[in-house]
Design an enzyme around this catalytic site. Structure first.
Site, mmCIF file in Angstrom:
data_model
loop_
_atom_site.group_PDB
_atom_site.id
_atom_site.type_symbol
_atom_site.label_atom_id
_atom_site.label_comp_id
_atom_site.label_asym_id
_atom_site.label_seq_id
_atom_site.Cartn_x
_atom_site.Cartn_y
_atom_site.Cartn_z
ATOM 1 N N CYS A 65 0.828 -1.215 0.000
ATOM 2 C CA CYS A 65 0.000 0.000 0.000
ATOM 3 C C CYS A 65 0.863 1.266 0.000
ATOM 4 O O CYS A 65 0.339 2.364 0.155
ATOM 5 C CB CYS A 65 -1.014 -0.010 1.131
ATOM 6 N N CYS A 135 -2.108 -2.495 8.855
ATOM 7 C CA CYS A 135 -1.595 -1.201 9.315
ATOM 8 C C CYS A 135 -1.148 -1.297 10.776
ATOM 9 O O CYS A 135 -0.116 -0.746 11.159
ATOM 10 C CB CYS A 135 -2.656 -0.119 9.188
#
Lengths: 171, 324
Positions: A65, A135
């Site tokens: 990402c 994340c």
């Protein structure tokens, strides 16, 4: 990649069906208020001098990402406690919020305790949807990397000090 | 994803076909002991297996002789059967005894490769001739067209075959170096008869098929058009899922990206942003050139760090565009 994304949406939709409070607005996924809070007012943003012997730097990234995260700790060399922490993250809201939370949690804690912080704790605190779990994983890895860097630095300084001692004695 | 293997001196591919079970075996098993197990994702054909096999073998044992084997456990619901003909000589096996040819049936679903492998010599570029025997759902006419879009006899639009990869769909060679003009031409040619607007007078069933086919062609075109997504797609075809790669710790790369992101963040004038964007575009181009070599040599694992690096540069460019 599209399939992966679609899977994520499907998963998010199914979790929405189970009623995760505050995470879903009108069928569209939105960030949880805690994520928004940390994103708008990130705690401990900044940098320490990475050459400071009491500073450990963890630099990690999630190439999928395009996220990059730097987490730094300042350690009391006598007690081994993390006396200060700061971070700088370029990435999505969840990555910023995760590192912000991580920096808050590790402050004032002994290193051994900080290293045991799990990504699931961060994810739970921020109510991250499944697609954003990586994340919080990044934040966990950043803590570990920072502590590892600090320990490696101390070990190196220790060996250098012991090597330089006899030189000092002869001088 | 490591192969285990040991040496064997000869290669002779034979086909043993059973119902839904096909085995590609090498001849001399006497000196081969250890089995090799590897899972692959769908849309896989023997060329890809062979290529990644060759790569791993190169890593595993550079001095090994020749021979390759694999058993394919296949399962699929549809009655459509695609036939893939692989000539081992064509695959570039550097062995005089590798004259045999083998074929196996391709299928969707998960393909599990279980085989016994000895070595392969160096370079391994595969050429695949694929022949399809598909039956039209409407008139039951058999067709060898691949991909099978429209029945040549009754003109009925055929359902989308998920086993056909993007390269096959656009009928271009499966390689990293692509002529973008050719891709565009093929894409437009296909849309000329697959576009859903053209099938508005056809049956509901065909409209659905046309929409599926057309969407897949669009997806294929845009995936192959972009050098980054093309590389990611080729890695996925090779069984490497780059999307699920976890955290990386490469300090040199991460530091570079961190600094670039800071530079973008702090940049106030437009000229500066344009300059950084240009620099990043150049860096992406360098990665693309490096990828050309890597894919050419068949060492697809070496493409992973390049793709990661490229994804970071792309992200920076996107960030600049957002800011401009």
């Amino acid at each position: 990649m599209l399939a992966h994304f679609a899977k994520g949406i499907a998963r998010a939709a199914s979790s929405a069906g189970q009623g995760s409070r505050g995470a879903v607005v009108f069928g569209q996924r939105a960030y949880h208020e805690k994520v928004v809070d940390h994103y708008d007012n990130p705690r401990n943003v900044g940098s320490f001098d990475k050459n400071d012997p009491n500073v450990g730097t963890g630099l990690v990234g999630a190439p999928a990402c395009g996220d990059v995260m730097k987490l730094q700790i300042k350690v009391d060399e006598k007690t081994g406690d993390i006396i200060d922490a700061c971070f700088k993250t370029f990435g999505c809201g969840s990555a910023i919020a995760s590192s912000s939370v991580a920096s808050e949690w590790i402050k004032g804690r002994p290193m051994d305790e900080a290293v045991s912080i799990k990504n699931s704790d961060i994810a739970k605190h921020l109510s991250l949807p499944p697609v954003k779990l990586h994340c919080s994983m990044l934040a966990e890895d950043a803590i570990k990397a920072a502590i590892k860097d600090y320990k490696a630095k101390r070990a190196k300084a220790g060996t250098e000090a012991s090597q330089s001692e006899p030189v000092a004695a002869t001088a | 994803m490591r192969w285990l293997g040991s040496k064997s001196s000869t290669l002779r591919c034979a086909l043993q076909s059973h119902l839904r079970f096909y085995e590609l075996v090498s001849g001399d098993f006497s000196s081969v002991n250890e089995p090799i197990v590897r899972s692959f994702t769908p849309n896989l054909d023997f060329g890809v297996v062979a290529q990644s096999l060759a790569h791993d073998l190169q890593e595993f044992d550079r001095s090994a002789a020749t021979a390759t084997a694999g058993s394919f456990f296949l399962g699929r619901e549809s009655d459509r059967t695609a036939k893939c003909v692989v000539t081992s000589g064509r695959m570039g096996l550097e062995s005089s005894s590798s004259g045999g040819s083998c074929s196996h049936d391709l299928a969707g679903g998960r393909v599990r490769v279980l085989g016994r492998v000895a070595g392969l010599k160096r370079r391994f570029s595969s050429t695949i001739a694929k022949r399809v025997e598909a039956k039209c759902w409407s008139c039951e006419e058999l067709s060898t067209a691949n991909p099978f879009f429209i029945c040549s006899s009754c003109k009925a639009i055929q359902p989308l075959d998920q086993d056909v990869d993007f390269f096959q769909l656009l009928s271009v060679d499966r390689r990293y170096v692509q002529d973008l003009k050719v891709l565009e031409r093929k894409y437009k040619q296909l849309q000329k008869f697959l576009h859903p607007d053209l099938s508005s007078r056809k049956s509901k069933r065909e409209q659905v098929y046309a929409a599926d086919q057309s969407a897949q062609v669009i997806k294929a075109y845009y995936t192959l058009l972009d050098p980054l997504s093309r590389a990611q797609y080729m890695l996925r075809l090779g069984g490497v899922n780059i999307d699920e790669e976890g955290t990386i710790h490469d300090p040199a790369l991460l530091m570079e990206i961190m600094e670039l992101r800071e530079e973008v963040e702090e940049a106030t004038d437009a000229d500066k942003l344009v300059k950084i964007k240009e620099q990043n575009k150049n860096k992406m181009l360098q990665c693309e050139n490096a990828l050309k070599e890597v894919f050419q040599s068949g060492r697809i694992m070496h493409a992973v760090p390049l793709v990661q690096r490229m994804a970071y540069y792309r992200k920076i460019i996107e960030e600049i565009t957002r800011k401009q």
